[in-house]
Design a protein around this motif. Sequence first.
Motif, PDB file in Angstrom:
ATOM      1  N   ASP A 180     -41.582   3.763 -41.424  1.00 53.00           N
ATOM      2  CA  ASP A 180     -42.049   2.604 -40.664  1.00 53.00           C
ATOM      3  C   ASP A 180     -41.820   1.310 -41.442  1.00 53.00           C
ATOM      4  O   ASP A 180     -41.461   0.271 -40.863  1.00 53.00           O
ATOM      5  CB  ASP A 180     -43.527   2.763 -40.330  1.00 53.00           C
ATOM      6  CG  ASP A 180     -43.770   3.893 -39.323  1.00 53.00           C
ATOM      7  OD1 ASP A 180     -42.813   4.268 -38.616  1.00 53.00           O
ATOM      8  OD2 ASP A 180     -44.916   4.397 -39.267  1.00 53.00           O
ATOM      9  N   ALA A 181     -42.031   1.345 -42.772  1.00 52.25           N
ATOM     10  CA  ALA A 181     -41.782   0.151 -43.579  1.00 52.25           C
ATOM     11  C   ALA A 181     -40.304  -0.197 -43.588  1.00 52.25           C
ATOM     12  O   ALA A 181     -39.927  -1.383 -43.596  1.00 52.25           O
ATOM     13  CB  ALA A 181     -42.286   0.393 -45.010  1.00 52.25           C
ATOM     14  N   TRP A 182     -39.468   0.803 -43.573  1.00 57.48           N
ATOM     15  CA  TRP A 182     -38.021   0.546 -43.532  1.00 57.48           C
ATOM     16  C   TRP A 182     -37.623  -0.054 -42.174  1.00 57.48           C
ATOM     17  O   TRP A 182     -36.812  -0.992 -42.120  1.00 57.48           O
ATOM     18  CB  TRP A 182     -37.277   1.854 -43.773  1.00 57.48           C
ATOM     19  CG  TRP A 182     -35.794   1.741 -43.694  1.00 57.48           C
ATOM     20  CD1 TRP A 182     -34.953   1.131 -44.571  1.00 57.48           C
ATOM     21  CD2 TRP A 182     -34.969   2.250 -42.651  1.00 57.48           C
ATOM     22  NE1 TRP A 182     -33.646   1.230 -44.166  1.00 57.48           N
ATOM     23  CE2 TRP A 182     -33.614   1.920 -42.981  1.00 57.48           C
ATOM     24  CE3 TRP A 182     -35.212   2.963 -41.466  1.00 57.48           C
ATOM     25  CZ2 TRP A 182     -32.539   2.268 -42.159  1.00 57.48           C
ATOM     26  CZ3 TRP A 182     -34.137   3.311 -40.670  1.00 57.48           C
ATOM     27  CH2 TRP A 182     -32.811   2.969 -41.018  1.00 57.48           C
ATOM     28  N   LEU A 183     -38.183   0.460 -41.072  1.00 55.75           N
ATOM     29  CA  LEU A 183     -37.896  -0.095 -39.744  1.00 55.75           C
ATOM     30  C   LEU A 183     -38.381  -1.541 -39.619  1.00 55.75           C
ATOM     31  O   LEU A 183     -37.763  -2.362 -38.927  1.00 55.75           O
ATOM     32  CB  LEU A 183     -38.557   0.752 -38.666  1.00 55.75           C
ATOM     33  CG  LEU A 183     -37.903   2.111 -38.360  1.00 55.75           C
ATOM     34  CD1 LEU A 183     -38.698   2.820 -37.277  1.00 55.75           C
ATOM     35  CD2 LEU A 183     -36.461   1.946 -37.933  1.00 55.75           C
ATOM     36  N   ALA A 184     -39.503  -1.851 -40.321  1.00 53.57           N
ATOM     37  CA  ALA A 184     -40.021  -3.219 -40.250  1.00 53.57           C
ATOM     38  C   ALA A 184     -39.043  -4.223 -40.853  1.00 53.57           C
ATOM     39  O   ALA A 184     -39.104  -5.423 -40.522  1.00 53.57           O
ATOM     40  CB  ALA A 184     -41.368  -3.298 -40.943  1.00 53.57           C
ATOM     41  N   GLN A 185     -38.150  -3.779 -41.690  1.00 55.09           N
ATOM     42  CA  GLN A 185     -37.137  -4.662 -42.274  1.00 55.09           C
ATOM     43  C   GLN A 185     -35.962  -4.911 -41.311  1.00 55.09           C
ATOM     44  O   GLN A 185     -35.076  -5.697 -41.637  1.00 55.09           O
ATOM     45  CB  GLN A 185     -36.605  -4.069 -43.587  1.00 55.09           C
ATOM     46  CG  GLN A 185     -37.647  -3.955 -44.693  1.00 55.09           C
ATOM     47  CD  GLN A 185     -37.077  -3.349 -45.955  1.00 55.09           C
ATOM     48  OE1 GLN A 185     -35.892  -2.983 -46.016  1.00 55.09           O
ATOM     49  NE2 GLN A 185     -37.920  -3.239 -46.979  1.00 55.09           N
ATOM     50  N   GLN A 186     -35.983  -4.245 -40.134  1.00 59.17           N
ATOM     51  CA  GLN A 186     -34.918  -4.358 -39.128  1.00 59.17           C
ATOM     52  C   GLN A 186     -33.530  -4.117 -39.768  1.00 59.17           C
ATOM     53  O   GLN A 186     -32.698  -5.019 -39.868  1.00 59.17           O
ATOM     54  CB  GLN A 186     -34.959  -5.731 -38.447  1.00 59.17           C
ATOM     55  CG  GLN A 186     -36.231  -5.993 -37.664  1.00 59.17           C
ATOM     56  CD  GLN A 186     -36.222  -7.311 -36.922  1.00 59.17           C
ATOM     57  OE1 GLN A 186     -35.296  -8.132 -37.071  1.00 59.17           O
ATOM     58  NE2 GLN A 186     -37.236  -7.530 -36.066  1.00 59.17           N
ATOM     59  N   ALA A 194     -33.210  -2.514 -46.952  1.00 61.15           N
ATOM     60  CA  ALA A 194     -32.816  -1.331 -47.738  1.00 61.15           C
ATOM     61  C   ALA A 194     -31.891  -0.448 -46.919  1.00 61.15           C
ATOM     62  O   ALA A 194     -32.032  -0.341 -45.698  1.00 61.15           O
ATOM     63  CB  ALA A 194     -34.069  -0.555 -48.151  1.00 61.15           C
ATOM     64  N   SER A 195     -30.931   0.128 -47.580  1.00 60.80           N
ATOM     65  CA  SER A 195     -29.951   0.948 -46.870  1.00 60.80           C
ATOM     66  C   SER A 195     -30.593   2.177 -46.229  1.00 60.80           C
ATOM     67  O   SER A 195     -30.249   2.558 -45.113  1.00 60.80           O
ATOM     68  CB  SER A 195     -28.838   1.377 -47.827  1.00 60.80           C
ATOM     69  OG  SER A 195     -29.382   2.087 -48.937  1.00 60.80           O
ATOM     70  N   MET A 200     -36.399   2.978 -51.273  1.00 65.41           N
ATOM     71  CA  MET A 200     -37.535   2.073 -51.321  1.00 65.41           C
ATOM     72  C   MET A 200     -38.573   2.596 -52.316  1.00 65.41           C
ATOM     73  O   MET A 200     -38.756   3.816 -52.466  1.00 65.41           O
ATOM     74  CB  MET A 200     -38.160   1.922 -49.920  1.00 65.41           C
ATOM     75  CG  MET A 200     -37.214   1.310 -48.905  1.00 65.41           C
ATOM     76  SD  MET A 200     -37.971   1.202 -47.255  1.00 65.41           S
ATOM     77  CE  MET A 200     -39.303   0.043 -47.579  1.00 65.41           C
ATOM     78  N   PRO A 201     -39.262   1.681 -53.001  1.00 62.10           N
ATOM     79  CA  PRO A 201     -40.270   2.142 -53.981  1.00 62.10           C
ATOM     80  C   PRO A 201     -41.438   2.875 -53.336  1.00 62.10           C
ATOM     81  O   PRO A 201     -42.151   3.617 -54.018  1.00 62.10           O
ATOM     82  CB  PRO A 201     -40.736   0.836 -54.646  1.00 62.10           C
ATOM     83  CG  PRO A 201     -40.376  -0.254 -53.687  1.00 62.10           C
ATOM     84  CD  PRO A 201     -39.151   0.214 -52.979  1.00 62.10           C
TER      85      PRO A 201
END
Length: 286
Positions: A180-186, A194-195, A200-201
Amino acid sequence: MGGHPSDRTWARTCWTLKQRLPILEAWPAAGKSTQAFLSSWHGRGRSMNARAQETDTATELPGNNQRHGDRLEMLFTLIMAFAAIATAWSGFESSSWGSVQSSFTAQSSAKRIEANRKATEAGQLRTLDVITFTEWIGAVNLETHADPSAFPAQGYVPRERTGSGFLYARFRSEFRPVFDAWLAQQPLRNPAAASTPFVMPEYRLTAQDQADALSDEAERLTLKAQEASMLASRYVLMSVLFALVLFFVAVGNKASGRRSRILLFGLSALTLLASLIALATFPVVI
């Protein structure tokens, strides 16, 4: 008839003294004056007194040597007793630290086995996350080509009865917050995103953290085992030094010369003292 009566009496007296006193053996049977006799008697007396003094001195010196030898023998005995006790203590401590080393080594091996198991589990979970994420990417691509509104500008929203929604619902509980945090980066519109979620950390596996902690604990136990082994070796060295003290004592008791005995006593006492001081600095385990 053989001379004056007084001469015959004097000769008989001298013959009797010669039979009873060996000191007069050199005294002639006759023909000597009283002055010469007394002078010879005093000379022989002084000679006998000198020999008696020499005999007393010779008798006194062995007595002194004997007393000195007895004192040295007592000191050798005390040193031997201390060295024997210290040797036994060093052997006991060496064996005890060897047992401590074995215990730490066994614990370290158990921790490493558990760490390997957790690391394997973490690898499997990571593989599962990668597979489900890859499948989700494929499902979203198909859905986007079929219906561009499947991935709107505000971000992905899982829909029922779709492949991506099906996979999203089956993401692991550890992986879904990171996803979900990765999706929030669009990521489809933001080049700085992030790729993948895996770089991600926030992406951390509990099993991997446990494996790392167990590995650190195993390393700590290994270091303790090495320290115990080093201490056991030091106690063995102390046993060798105390055995050297016993060797000096044995040779000193057999030595005949006074100087050699004193020298060996000094060597044994010095070695014992230095070894006891070093032994007092070592840690003890009961």
